[in-house]
Design a protein around this motif. Structure first.
Motif, PDB file in Angstrom:
ATOM      1  N   UNK A  92       0.832  -1.207   0.000  1.00 38.59           N
ATOM      2  CA  UNK A  92       0.000   0.000   0.000  1.00 38.59           C
ATOM      3  C   UNK A  92       0.864   1.254   0.000  1.00 38.59           C
ATOM      4  N   UNK A  93       1.938   1.223   0.768  1.00 31.27           N
ATOM      5  CA  UNK A  93       2.833   2.374   0.823  1.00 31.27           C
ATOM      6  C   UNK A  93       3.484   2.635  -0.536  1.00 31.27           C
ATOM      7  N   UNK A  94       3.975   1.576  -1.162  1.00 25.28           N
ATOM      8  CA  UNK A  94       4.596   1.716  -2.478  1.00 25.28           C
ATOM      9  C   UNK A  94       3.570   2.122  -3.537  1.00 25.28           C
ATOM     10  N   UNK A  95       2.357   1.573  -3.405  1.00 27.98           N
ATOM     11  CA  UNK A  95       1.296   1.917  -4.356  1.00 27.98           C
ATOM     12  C   UNK A  95       0.974   3.407  -4.276  1.00 27.98           C
ATOM     13  N   UNK A  96       0.948   3.947  -3.055  1.00 25.45           N
ATOM     14  CA  UNK A  96       0.693   5.378  -2.885  1.00 25.45           C
ATOM     15  C   UNK A  96       1.844   6.204  -3.450  1.00 25.45           C
ATOM     16  N   UNK A  97       3.063   5.719  -3.256  1.00 23.03           N
ATOM     17  CA  UNK A  97       4.224   6.407  -3.832  1.00 23.03           C
ATOM     18  C   UNK A  97       4.087   6.501  -5.353  1.00 23.03           C
ATOM     19  N   UNK A  98       3.517   5.442  -5.944  1.00 25.40           N
ATOM     20  CA  UNK A  98       3.310   5.403  -7.401  1.00 25.40           C
ATOM     21  C   UNK A  98       1.975   6.016  -7.828  1.00 25.40           C
ATOM     22  N   UNK A  99       1.172   6.459  -6.837  1.00 23.70           N
ATOM     23  CA  UNK A  99      -0.172   7.001  -7.098  1.00 23.70           C
ATOM     24  C   UNK A  99      -1.017   6.033  -7.933  1.00 23.70           C
ATOM     25  N   UNK A 100      -0.913   4.765  -7.598  1.00 22.53           N
ATOM     26  CA  UNK A 100      -1.726   3.737  -8.245  1.00 22.53           C
ATOM     27  C   UNK A 100      -1.042   3.033  -9.396  1.00 22.53           C
ATOM     28  N   UNK A 101       0.021   3.614  -9.923  1.00 25.99           N
ATOM     29  CA  UNK A 101       0.801   2.969 -10.967  1.00 25.99           C
ATOM     30  C   UNK A 101      -0.055   2.382 -12.072  1.00 25.99           C
ATOM     31  N   UNK A 135      -0.753   7.427   5.241  1.00 26.57           N
ATOM     32  CA  UNK A 135      -2.165   7.117   5.433  1.00 26.57           C
ATOM     33  C   UNK A 135      -2.529   5.776   4.820  1.00 26.57           C
ATOM     34  N   UNK A 136      -2.033   5.500   3.617  1.00 24.74           N
ATOM     35  CA  UNK A 136      -2.342   4.230   2.951  1.00 24.74           C
ATOM     36  C   UNK A 136      -1.811   3.054   3.759  1.00 24.74           C
ATOM     37  N   UNK A 137      -0.589   3.180   4.270  1.00 24.42           N
ATOM     38  CA  UNK A 137      -0.008   2.109   5.075  1.00 24.42           C
ATOM     39  C   UNK A 137      -0.820   1.897   6.347  1.00 24.42           C
ATOM     40  N   UNK A 138      -1.215   2.995   7.003  1.00 25.32           N
ATOM     41  CA  UNK A 138      -2.003   2.904   8.234  1.00 25.32           C
ATOM     42  C   UNK A 138      -3.361   2.258   7.971  1.00 25.32           C
ATOM     43  N   UNK A 139      -4.025   2.719   6.920  1.00 25.60           N
ATOM     44  CA  UNK A 139      -5.351   2.177   6.596  1.00 25.60           C
ATOM     45  C   UNK A 139      -5.295   0.695   6.253  1.00 25.60           C
ATOM     46  N   UNK A 140      -4.255   0.286   5.526  1.00 23.39           N
ATOM     47  CA  UNK A 140      -4.116  -1.132   5.197  1.00 23.39           C
ATOM     48  C   UNK A 140      -3.892  -1.958   6.449  1.00 23.39           C
TER      49      UNK A 140
END
Length: 201
Positions: free
Chosen positions: A97-106, A178-183
């Motif tokens: 989730x953290x990496x996905x947010x870094x990529x903004x969904x990639x 936030x994405x990491x926390x929510x996951x």
């Protein structure tokens, strides 16, 4: 979450595996109970070959323990093993989730946008997050664990849909923390659902 699996297979072995799996999940077959090939074959009206195939499949999923010269038994560590896998899954998916947010969904941005709007997609949400992470090795590790957990362990059907929409918005917005926390929160609730279902601590 949905995954391609042998339940789509209508072969005798898959039919036997499905029947035994349901009985184990319903606790009609208890941990440590012997699974005798001949008796199972008679119960399902098949030869012993599909039974062996079914037992091998269930062993790979953690439902059954097979010991050479002693035969198969219902796993005595199924709940413990599944609980531990859920913990490992949480660590991996928080990173995803953290990496996905870094990529903004990639590469999964379009489908995550649909989920953020409350729409359904053809791809399982957790698969999309792994794709969005852009890390192929992480994606393989997540998929491997989720295959082991795809028979209903830890999936809270009442919490998932809303959680996914909020998570998708955080990922698309680039909110890594936030994405990491929510996951982590989302999967912790799944773990609690599992613990309540299986009476584990």
């Amino acid at each position: 979450m949905a995954f391609p699996d042998s339940r789509a297979d209508d072969s005798p072995g898959a039919m036997v595996a499905s029947g035994l799996r349901e009985k184990i999940l319903a606790r009609e077959l208890v941990p440590g109970e012997r699974l005798i090939e001949e008796s199972i074959a008679k119960r399902f009206g098949v030869s012993r070959v599909p039974v062996r195939e079914a037992l091998a499949q269930l062993e790979s999923e953690g439902f059954v323990t097979i010991v050479r010269y002693r035969g198969a038994t219902v796993s005595e560590s199924l709940a413990k093993d599944s609980h531990e896998l859920l913990q490992v899954r949480r660590g991996l998916e928080v990173l995803a989730a953290q990496l996905a947010a870094e990529n903004r969904g990639g590469d999964a941005a379009d489908e995550l946008s649909a989920i953020a709007r409350g729409q359904a997609t053809d791809s399982p949400f957790h698969d999309l997050v792994a794709v969005a992470s852009g890390n192929g090795h992480l994606r393989e590790m997540v998929a491997s664990i989720n295959r082991r957990l795809s028979w209903g362990f830890g999936q809270n059907p009442e919490a998932s849909f809303d959680d996914h929409a909020v998570l998708a918005r955080a990922i698309l917005g680039g909110a890594q923390v936030q994405a990491a926390f929510l996951m982590a929160e989302h999967l912790s609730r799944d773990e609690q659902y599992f613990a309540d279902k299986w009476d584990t601590d």
